[in-house]
Motif scaffolding. Structure first.
Motif, short mmCIF file in Angstrom:
data_model
loop_
_atom_site.label_atom_id
_atom_site.label_comp_id
_atom_site.label_asym_id
_atom_site.label_seq_id
_atom_site.Cartn_x
_atom_site.Cartn_y
_atom_site.Cartn_z
N UNK A 19 -13.06 23.33 28.54
CA UNK A 19 -11.55 23.43 28.31
C UNK A 19 -10.81 22.32 28.95
N UNK A 20 -11.47 21.93 29.91
CA UNK A 20 -10.56 20.62 30.57
C UNK A 20 -11.88 19.47 31.09
N UNK A 21 -11.26 18.36 31.18
CA UNK A 21 -12.10 17.21 31.26
C UNK A 21 -12.80 17.31 32.68
N UNK A 22 -13.98 17.10 33.06
CA UNK A 22 -14.58 17.60 34.15
C UNK A 22 -14.96 16.03 35.04
N UNK A 23 -14.54 14.94 34.40
CA UNK A 23 -14.48 13.60 35.14
C UNK A 23 -13.55 13.34 35.86
N UNK A 24 -13.41 13.19 37.27
CA UNK A 24 -12.13 13.00 37.88
C UNK A 24 -11.90 11.38 38.04
N UNK A 25 -12.83 10.86 37.63
CA UNK A 25 -12.66 9.28 37.56
C UNK A 25 -11.96 8.83 36.56
N UNK A 26 -11.77 9.46 35.44
CA UNK A 26 -11.01 9.28 34.23
C UNK A 26 -9.60 10.18 34.07
N UNK A 27 -8.77 9.40 33.33
CA UNK A 27 -7.48 10.11 32.94
C UNK A 27 -7.84 10.91 31.97
N UNK A 28 -7.19 12.15 31.71
CA UNK A 28 -7.49 13.23 30.78
C UNK A 28 -5.92 13.84 30.18
N UNK A 29 -6.15 14.22 29.17
CA UNK A 29 -4.92 14.81 28.43
C UNK A 29 -5.42 16.31 27.76
N UNK A 30 -4.47 17.11 28.00
CA UNK A 30 -4.63 18.47 27.26
C UNK A 30 -3.47 18.97 26.58
N UNK A 31 -3.53 19.58 25.66
CA UNK A 31 -2.60 20.20 24.94
C UNK A 31 -2.48 21.42 25.06
N UNK A 32 -1.54 22.19 25.75
CA UNK A 32 -1.42 23.63 25.81
C UNK A 32 -0.12 24.26 25.39
N UNK A 33 -0.20 25.00 24.49
CA UNK A 33 1.14 25.47 23.79
C UNK A 33 2.10 24.38 23.33
N UNK A 34 3.22 24.40 23.94
CA UNK A 34 4.16 23.15 23.77
C UNK A 34 4.26 22.12 24.88
N UNK A 35 3.20 22.19 25.55
CA UNK A 35 3.12 21.10 26.92
C UNK A 35 2.07 20.40 26.55
N UNK A 36 2.38 19.12 27.08
CA UNK A 36 1.43 17.86 27.14
C UNK A 36 0.86 17.64 28.68
N UNK A 37 -0.39 17.90 29.17
CA UNK A 37 -0.56 17.76 30.45
C UNK A 37 -1.31 16.52 30.53
N UNK A 38 -1.14 15.47 31.53
CA UNK A 38 -2.06 14.37 31.72
C UNK A 38 -2.40 14.39 33.24
N UNK A 39 -3.80 14.35 33.44
CA UNK A 39 -4.29 14.09 34.69
C UNK A 39 -4.57 12.64 34.88
N UNK A 40 -4.19 12.24 35.95
CA UNK A 40 -4.58 10.91 36.24
C UNK A 40 -5.90 10.78 37.12
N UNK A 41 -6.75 9.81 37.16
CA UNK A 41 -7.84 9.75 38.00
C UNK A 41 -7.71 10.30 39.47
N UNK A 42 -8.56 11.00 39.93
CA UNK A 42 -8.58 11.48 41.24
C UNK A 42 -8.24 13.00 41.47
N UNK A 43 -7.48 13.42 40.22
CA UNK A 43 -7.36 14.71 40.26
C UNK A 43 -8.84 15.61 39.89
#
Length: 218
Positions: free
Chosen positions: A1-25
């Motif tokens: 359900x989520x990107x497991x590579x903390x070294x890369x940027x990742x995006x998720x669509x959730x209902x009406x939200x766009x989440x973006x995780x920068x490297x390091x999260x």
């Protein structure tokens, strides 16, 4: 359900939200933020549909705060400035100013990914649009050296002359306008969420996850 590579940027669509995780999260933090956001939206959309709370954003914010996001008062509405380009371009500009150019660029990558993905765009519009009104959230997240995760939460209440799935990439010339804008830099108490709320949120979100969550290919 989520990107497991903390070294890369990742995006998720959730209902009406766009989440973006920068490297390091880290993956655990990404999962926590995703679950909390999905749960808060699920409650807000459900209450709106049932006529229990007409103020969608206030309800959404109240649930985020209860789950461990700082800030007990919802950010005050901002008067939208002159329309300059698409809603997406305006959102990126606001995030860069409130947070950083790095967060703005991450948000830009996620929105580009959304625009390229027809299925994701249809899913996003189906959850964000009600009639000729849409509610949108954009949340880029970055890990800080002190252990906190900084997020910029941008919310737009959008009015459209005619419903369109790609409204985020339109502007005033297409009959699209922002009725209400909320913008806040926030932090998330991950430990408190894990100890007190994660199990409940996970159980609730699991029933709808396949219908409301989608990875974005950045």
């Amino acid at each position: 359900m989520t990107n497991t590579d903390a070294s890369s940027i990742a995006g998720q669509l959730v209902h009406s939200s766009v989440l973006v995780f920068l490297p390091g999260v880290c993956p655990q933090a990404r999962s926590d933020i995703l679950l909390a956001n999905a749960f808060a939206q699920q409650v807000a959309w459900g209450d709106l549909k049932d006529g229990l709370e007409p103020d969608w954003f206030r309800n959404y914010w109240r649930n985020l705060a209860a789950l461990g996001f700082d800030g007990k008062l919802a950010p005050a509405g901002r008067r939208p400035g002159p329309d300059r380009g698409s809603l997406a371009a305006q959102a990126i500009e606001h995030i860069s100013q409130a947070g950083s150019a790095r967060l703005g660029e991450a948000a830009n990558q996620a929105l580009d990914a959304l625009r390229r993905d027809d299925k994701a765009l249809r899913l996003f519009s189906s959850h964000s649009i009600v009639g000729t009104q849409a509610r949108v959230q954009l949340l880029p997240c970055a890990q800080q050296s002190n252990g906190f995760i900084d997020m910029v939460l941008l919310h737009m209440d959008v009015s459209m002359e005619k419903s369109a799935s790609d409204f985020l990439f339109m502007g005033a010339s297409n009959g699209i306008s922002v009725r209400d804008l909320r913008l806040e830099v926030i932090h998330f108490n991950l430990q408190g969420f894990r100890e007190d709320y994660r199990r409940r949120a996970e159980a609730s979100v699991a029933r709808t996850a396949e219908r409301v969550i989608r990875d974005l290919v950045l």
